[in-house]
Write an enzyme that holds these catalytic residues in place. Structure first.
Site, PDB file in Angstrom:
ATOM      1  N   CYS A 135       0.660  -1.046   0.093  1.00 48.78           N
ATOM      2  CA  CYS A 135      -0.226   0.019  -0.097  1.00 48.78           C
ATOM      3  C   CYS A 135       0.887   1.177   0.062  1.00 48.78           C
ATOM      4  CB  CYS A 135      -0.775   0.086   0.959  1.00 48.78           C
ATOM      5  SG  CYS A 135      -2.270   1.611   1.074  1.00 48.78           S
ATOM      6  N   CYS A 138      -0.548   4.123   2.613  1.00 51.63           N
ATOM      7  CA  CYS A 138      -0.367   3.601   3.608  1.00 51.63           C
ATOM      8  C   CYS A 138       1.220   4.121   4.042  1.00 51.63           C
ATOM      9  CB  CYS A 138      -0.287   2.457   4.580  1.00 51.63           C
ATOM     10  SG  CYS A 138      -1.572   1.899   3.424  1.00 51.63           S
ATOM     11  N   ASP A 139       2.303   3.757   3.348  1.00 52.35           N
ATOM     12  CA  ASP A 139       3.426   3.522   3.302  1.00 52.35           C
ATOM     13  C   ASP A 139       4.744   4.740   3.188  1.00 52.35           C
ATOM     14  OD1 ASP A 139       3.135   1.727   5.667  1.00 52.35           O
ATOM     15  OD2 ASP A 139       3.149   0.510   3.681  1.00 52.35           O
TER      16      ASP A 139
END
Ligand code: NAP
Length: 306
Positions: A135, A138-139
């Site tokens: 993701c 997200c990261d």
């Protein structure tokens, strides 16, 4: 009236499920959406949504689906947060068995979407969450100025590589063929990213590290040689698998595990409909999932009326 009895139960709150929820509740059907995690589905892991007509400039998967959720709620759609483990035929409809309870509905709409495939590379499991990610939204923030690789050559890989290039210092796209699978509009985006290098005809061999990722061994298929690229992160975008395990024996699935539907979104089981990424559709987009949801809602309503 029993609180757990509904006209329609929708399993999964991605764009397909939310659209079905809006249409069903607006038709004054007692409607429940069951979601195992967060509302919005897989699209919430992507950044900008540019191809949903009419969406605000800069809309994200989260903002778009949050509004879809509010819209359904405004018409009385209910939500339950639970994990569906089984669906069973019951008198007059279906029983939906969850970890924390059971629900009954006259008709079901399945919109459980899909989940990311693993690339099957040595070290992938070991370093998941320690440099290996599925993701970008997200990261990406963990890799500011760092060196990362993206595995895959499809739309997801290329779109997310473009997004990651804003954060990463250097980015390698590792693709196993000598041409990308992604649509030209996404390919054009990375062509302008100076810190992105596509390694064609390369396969990932091993993710290495100590506690966290430090290198990726790749193999050049054309030169038939392996070498290490020192880096800090590996993002894997190699397609998806449908969430249909709980439906085996209930509805017909194709060889990939996707639910087979007709143009009314009807499955092989009377009163069960399927929408969005989980069905065997030629195009998996927010707009097609939302359209599926509308179609399923109309024919589910007709089915209940019968
Ligand atoms: P995809 O189209 O199936 O692409 C998967 C990519 O991963 C392919 O390039 C494939 O290589 C590669 N791959 C598969 N297994 C691999 C492995 N074990 N090791 C290395 N590489 C591997 O999946 P996707 O990109 O997630 O897209 C899914 C669907 O959503 C598609 O229909 C796509 O068009 C759509 N989508 C659209 C957008 C958009 O902006 N319009 C954005 C995201 C997704 P090969 O090419 O050699 O098979």
């Amino acid at each position: 009236m029993d609180n757990n009895i509904y006209d329609i139960c929708i399993i999964g709150a991605g764009p397909g499920g939310l659209s079905a929820g809006l249409y069903c509740s607006r038709s004054e059907l007692k409607t429940l959406i069951i979601e195992k995690e967060t509302v919005g589905g897989l699209i919430t892991t992507t950044t900008e949504v540019e191809n949903y007509p009419g969406s605000e400039k800069g809309a994200t998967g989260t903002s778009l689906t949050q509004r879809m959720c509010e819209q359904a709620e405004e018409f009385g759609c209910e939500f339950a947060y639970d994990y569906v483990s089984a669906v069973e035929k019951a008198e007059g409809g279906y029983k939906v068995v969850c970890d924390m309870g059971e629900y009954f509905a006259k008709a079901l709409i399945i919109s459980t979407g899909s989940y990311p495939n693993m690339a099957g590379v040595a070290g992938e499991e070991e370093f998941r969450g320690r440099g290996v990610s599925y993701c970008a939204t997200c990261d990406a923030g963990f890799f500011k100025g760092k060196k990362v690789a993206v595995i895959g050559g499809g739309d997801t890989a290329i779109k997310e590589a473009h997004y990651l290039s804003r954060f990463a210092g250097e980015l390698y796209v590792i693709h196993r063929r000598d041409e990308l699978r992604a649509n030209i509009s996404n390919v054009r985006k990375i062509e302008g990213d100076e810190n992105v290098k596509v390694l064609y005809s390369h396969v990932p061999v091993e993710i290495k590290g100590e506690g966290k990722v430090t290198a990726l061994t790749v193999k050049s298929l054309k030169e038939d040689r392996e070498y290490d690229i020192e880096l800090d992160g590996v993002f894997v975008f190699v397609g998806y698998k449908p969430n249909t395990d709980f439906l085996e024996g209930i509805v017909d699935l194709d060889e990939g595990g996707y639910i087979i539907t007709n143009e009314k979104m009807e499955t092989s089981a009377e009163g069960i409909f399927a929408v969005g990424d989980v069905r065997n559709t030629p195009l998996r987009q927010v707009i097609t999932a939302a359209a599926d949801g509308a179609v399923a809602a109309v024919y589910a309503e007709e089915y209940i009326g019968k």
